[in-house]
Enzyme design. Structure first.
Site, PDB file in Angstrom:
ATOM      1  N   ARG A 175     -38.284 -36.594  48.218  1.00 33.69           N
ATOM      2  CA  ARG A 175     -36.983 -36.672  48.905  1.00 33.69           C
ATOM      3  C   ARG A 175     -35.942 -35.738  48.286  1.00 33.69           C
ATOM      4  NH1 ARG A 175     -39.041 -41.954  49.227  1.00 33.69           N
ATOM      5  NH2 ARG A 175     -38.105 -42.472  47.240  1.00 33.69           N
TER       6      ARG A 175
ATOM      7  N   GLU B 102     -41.956 -49.025  35.390  1.00 30.77           N
ATOM      8  CA  GLU B 102     -41.849 -50.454  35.111  1.00 30.77           C
ATOM      9  C   GLU B 102     -43.260 -51.044  34.897  1.00 30.77           C
ATOM     10  OE1 GLU B 102     -39.655 -52.315  38.171  1.00 30.77           O
ATOM     11  OE2 GLU B 102     -39.634 -54.266  37.167  1.00 30.77           O
TER      12      GLU B 102
HETATM   13  P1  AMP Z   1     -36.259 -43.336  38.380  1.00 27.58           P
HETATM   14  O1  AMP Z   1     -37.333 -42.497  37.771  1.00 27.58           O
HETATM   15  O2  AMP Z   1     -36.368 -44.781  37.973  1.00 27.58           O
HETATM   16  O3  AMP Z   1     -34.874 -42.779  38.147  1.00 27.58           O
HETATM   17  O4  AMP Z   1     -36.518 -43.352  39.949  1.00 27.58           O
HETATM   18  C1  AMP Z   1     -36.099 -42.309  40.745  1.00 27.58           C
HETATM   19  C2  AMP Z   1     -37.092 -41.977  41.808  1.00 27.58           C
HETATM   20  O5  AMP Z   1     -37.624 -43.118  42.452  1.00 27.58           O
HETATM   21  C3  AMP Z   1     -36.436 -41.140  42.882  1.00 27.58           C
HETATM   22  O6  AMP Z   1     -37.311 -40.060  43.209  1.00 27.58           O
HETATM   23  C4  AMP Z   1     -36.218 -42.086  44.040  1.00 27.58           C
HETATM   24  O7  AMP Z   1     -36.563 -41.463  45.254  1.00 27.58           O
HETATM   25  C5  AMP Z   1     -37.109 -43.288  43.763  1.00 27.58           C
HETATM   26  N1  AMP Z   1     -36.393 -44.583  43.791  1.00 27.58           N
HETATM   27  C6  AMP Z   1     -36.254 -45.436  42.738  1.00 27.58           C
HETATM   28  N2  AMP Z   1     -35.590 -46.538  43.081  1.00 27.58           N
HETATM   29  C7  AMP Z   1     -35.269 -46.418  44.382  1.00 27.58           C
HETATM   30  C8  AMP Z   1     -34.556 -47.229  45.331  1.00 27.58           C
HETATM   31  N3  AMP Z   1     -34.024 -48.424  44.998  1.00 27.58           N
HETATM   32  N4  AMP Z   1     -34.406 -46.760  46.585  1.00 27.58           N
HETATM   33  C9  AMP Z   1     -34.931 -45.551  46.939  1.00 27.58           C
HETATM   34  N5  AMP Z   1     -35.611 -44.749  46.105  1.00 27.58           N
HETATM   35  C10 AMP Z   1     -35.796 -45.161  44.839  1.00 27.58           C
END
Ligand code: AMP
Length: 180
Positions: free
Chosen positions: A65, A102
């Protein structure tokens, strides 16, 4: 709340319990139905970087995305874009970085011939959650001889403290809409 933040709040759709129970998924796909909004997002991100006098030599767009607005930003700035993708998707020679999720872990990859020495790269993704994904992209860019100009996101989930995790790489962290 400024104008673009308000429009984003109205456009982004929260889908409960997707892809698993307890996750409030921020669905950004309605943004792409609105050409003016897409354009304004890219312009706003560029403006915020320019206000901080940050030089951008290239955009790193994170699968998948991050590709949508990433290419708009690169095109407006007339700078190169390269993708960072999940393991096994990039066809030529790659370097990989594995990080913890996680539950379990994930691997991101970069082509080894894209980053030019000394490049200052803006890392772009749709959303900042825990920061693990953006951090992995930053590690790959550094390993390839570039540096991180900053990070940009449409959405930041502030309660997951991703900003803290990625701030050692650059203090230019731009997000347009925050959920606290
Ligand atoms: P992180 O590595 O935990 O910062 O997660 C970021 C990635 O996971 C991004 O590429 C987002 O597209 C996806 N992502 C994580 N949480 C969500 C959420 N609540 N809604 C949509 N996309 C998410």
């Amino acid at each position: 709340m400024n104008h673009i933040t308000q429009r984003l709040h109205q456009t982004i759709r929260t889908v409960p319990d997707f892809p698993k129970p307890g996750i409030q998924f921020k669905d950004i796909t309605p943004i792409f139905l609105d050409a003016d909004l897409c354009d304004d997002i890219a312009t706003q991100i560029i403006n915020r970087f320019q206000q901080q006098n940050v030089r951008i030599d290239a955009i790193c767009a994170i699968e998948s995305r991050g590709f949508f607005i990433g290419i708009l930003i690169a095109n407006k700035l007339r700078v190169p874009l390269f993708p960072v993708r999940k393991a096994g998707k990039l066809p030529a020679k790659t370097k990989s970085y594995t990080y913890e999720l996680e539950y379990g872990n994930a691997t991101l990859e970069i082509h080894t011939d894209v980053v030019k020495p000394g490049w200052q790269v803006m890392i772009h993704d749709d959303l900042l959650a825990t920061g693990g994904t953006a951090m992995a992209a930053a590690e790959l860019i550094r390993a390839e001889g570039g540096s991180v100009a900053g990070f940009s996101f449409i959405v930041e989930l502030n309660f997951l403290n991703g900003r803290q995790k990625i701030s050692p790489y650059s203090n230019c962290i731009v997000s347009l809409v925050n959920y606290t």
